[in-house]
Design an enzyme around this catalytic site. Structure first.
Site, PDB file in Angstrom:
ATOM      1  N   TYR A  52       0.770  -1.106   0.118  1.00  0.00           N
ATOM      2  CA  TYR A  52      -0.267   0.493   0.057  1.00  0.00           C
ATOM      3  C   TYR A  52       0.805   1.064  -0.225  1.00  0.00           C
ATOM      4  O   TYR A  52       1.623   1.755   0.844  1.00  0.00           O
ATOM      5  CB  TYR A  52      -0.939   0.323   1.554  1.00  0.00           C
ATOM      6  CG  TYR A  52      -1.828  -1.625   1.497  1.00  0.00           C
ATOM      7  CD1 TYR A  52      -2.396  -1.296  -0.017  1.00  0.00           C
ATOM      8  CD2 TYR A  52      -2.532  -1.390   2.081  1.00  0.00           C
ATOM      9  CE1 TYR A  52      -3.644  -2.826  -0.044  1.00  0.00           C
ATOM     10  CE2 TYR A  52      -4.209  -1.652   2.101  1.00  0.00           C
ATOM     11  CZ  TYR A  52      -4.742  -2.678   1.126  1.00  0.00           C
ATOM     12  OH  TYR A  52      -5.912  -4.082   0.778  1.00  0.00           O
ATOM     13  N   CYS A  73      -8.213 -13.278   0.976  1.00  0.00           N
ATOM     14  CA  CYS A  73      -8.430 -11.956  -0.164  1.00  0.00           C
ATOM     15  C   CYS A  73      -9.117 -12.424  -1.293  1.00  0.00           C
ATOM     16  O   CYS A  73      -7.562 -13.579  -1.627  1.00  0.00           O
ATOM     17  CB  CYS A  73      -8.124 -10.995   0.306  1.00  0.00           C
ATOM     18  SG  CYS A  73      -7.479 -10.278   1.254  1.00  0.00           S
ATOM     19  N   LEU A  95     -17.916   1.008   0.137  1.00  0.00           N
ATOM     20  CA  LEU A  95     -18.786   2.473  -0.538  1.00  0.00           C
ATOM     21  C   LEU A  95     -18.551   2.339  -2.158  1.00  0.00           C
ATOM     22  O   LEU A  95     -18.712   3.567  -2.901  1.00  0.00           O
ATOM     23  CB  LEU A  95     -18.453   3.135  -0.143  1.00  0.00           C
ATOM     24  CG  LEU A  95     -18.619   3.292   1.384  1.00  0.00           C
ATOM     25  CD1 LEU A  95     -18.555   5.252   1.933  1.00  0.00           C
ATOM     26  CD2 LEU A  95     -20.553   3.760   2.093  1.00  0.00           C
ATOM     27  N   GLY A 147     -22.762   9.529  -3.962  1.00  0.00           N
ATOM     28  CA  GLY A 147     -23.133  10.544  -5.248  1.00  0.00           C
ATOM     29  C   GLY A 147     -22.406  10.990  -5.169  1.00  0.00           C
ATOM     30  O   GLY A 147     -22.738  12.223  -6.080  1.00  0.00           O
TER      31      GLY A 147
END
Length: 354
Positions: free
Chosen positions: A62, A159, A216, A223
């Site tokens: 990361y 994962c 999300l 949005g």
């Protein structure tokens, strides 16, 4: 019912207690063009921990290793009270064929590098990051078990792997007395519900705690994207912005924007943010242990944590489920059909298993 970060949950069949929202740290560092600098990352980390959070998610690659290095500083003096998860298998050194993948050599070298970067003696939870289709399952499991026996890793997980491979791994570990898988990290959100076909039911049956990343959908459920963005979906993913990364991945589609619209409608009804509604839907799934938050700013993190006390009505849950529903495919659609139930069970009434 309201939750708090210190309303801890057990991770799978293990005795490990983790917060119901994990703090993701793929945003710790600016090497990828859109993360938080060290000072902002420190504020995010401190706020999460001060609220009772204990579940920290990172990976060896990361932000080019900066995430682990920052956590070495942030966790100093409180390491033992935290559950620190990292991952291996991603490419660490270009040009080296063994500095990637799931092999024993890659595993041990990656863990040693993570221990140095994290400045810790042990990793609470180590995930196999991405299935590589090359390393034998018994080599992976034996390597993970050796690390557990050495005390360098306490729990193991996986994962981004096919359900049949994960179930094979768990069965082999149990039969051979090796360390079982405690966690399954998958992409899971209102836009990506493919895990409901096999991965989530498998985790429930075999005792793996489900830890969803991207709850999300890369920000689509907040949005922030509009129909006009569809016209620029041919942009490059590596131009340094999260927006173009999502556009290039194909996450911004008419279907997904329609789901985001309904999330926004429910948010308006509740006087909440769309992000809180999207996270609350995932949190209320009994098969989910802890969605991973990927905030870049304090405003985002504070808003995301507000999902802990969002109460969705049955009608709102039904609307969200309906707009995001997926085709379960064969054989799941058949097995869940009225026809299959009729020909196999008739009028039999059977209480659900506890």
């Amino acid at each position: 019912m309201s939750l708090t970060l210190d309303t801890y949950r057990l991770l799978g069949r293990s005795g490990l207690r983790v917060s119901p929202l994990a703090l993701g740290t793929a945003t710790f560092g600016t090497a990828w063009g859109w993360g938080a600098d060290q000072d902002e990352a420190r504020r995010l980390f401190d706020h999460y921990v001060e609220q009772g959070g204990n579940f920290i998610d990172t990976a060896n690659v990361y932000t080019d290793g900066n995430s682990e290095r920052m956590l070495a500083t942030f966790t100093r003096g409180r390491r033992e009270s935290l559950v620190l998860a990292t991952k291996y298998t991603s490419l660490r050194r270009p040009g080296d064929p063994n500095a990637r993948g799931s092999s024993r050599k890659s595993l041990f070298a990656s863990v040693e590098a993570s221990l140095r970067q994290l400045d810790t003696d042990y990793i609470d939870l180590l995930y196999l990051h991405v299935w590589d289709e090359a390393t034998p399952v018994d080599e992976i499991l034996r390597g993970l078990d050796d690390l557990v026996r050495q005390g360098k890793v306490l729990y193991v997980g996986v994962c981004n792997a096919p359900a049949w491979q994960v179930s094979r791994m768990q069965t082999m570990a149990e039969l051979r007395g090796w360390s079982p898988l405690a966690a399954l990290q998958i992409e899971y959100n209102l836009i990506e519900r493919g895990g409901e076909r096999d991965l989530v039911p498998m985790a429930r049956e075999l005792g793996l705690g489900v830890v969803p990343y991207s709850p999300l959908a890369g920000g689509v459920l907040t949005g922030k994207y509009r129909r006009e963005d569809l016209a620029t979906a041919d942009v490059a993913a590596d131009d340094g912005t999260r927006r173009n990364f999502n556009l290039a991945l194909g996450t911004v589609t008419d279907r997904n924007l329609h789901i985001a619209d309904v999330v926004g409608e429910v948010a308006t009804e509740l006087g909440r943010s769309p992000a809180q509604v999207g996270l609350a839907w995932t949190l209320r799934n009994p098969d989910v242990t802890a969605p991973i938050l990927g905030a870049r700013t304090m405003a985002q993190l504070t808003d995301n944590l507000g999902a802990l006390d969002v109460d969705l009505t049955a009608a709102q849950l039904a609307r969200l489920d309906a707009v995001s529903a997926i085709d379960l495919g064969y054989p799941h659609a058949l097995l869940n059909s009225d026809h299959a139930r009729k020909v196999t069970a008739g009028d039999l009434r059977l209480a659900a298993r506890r």
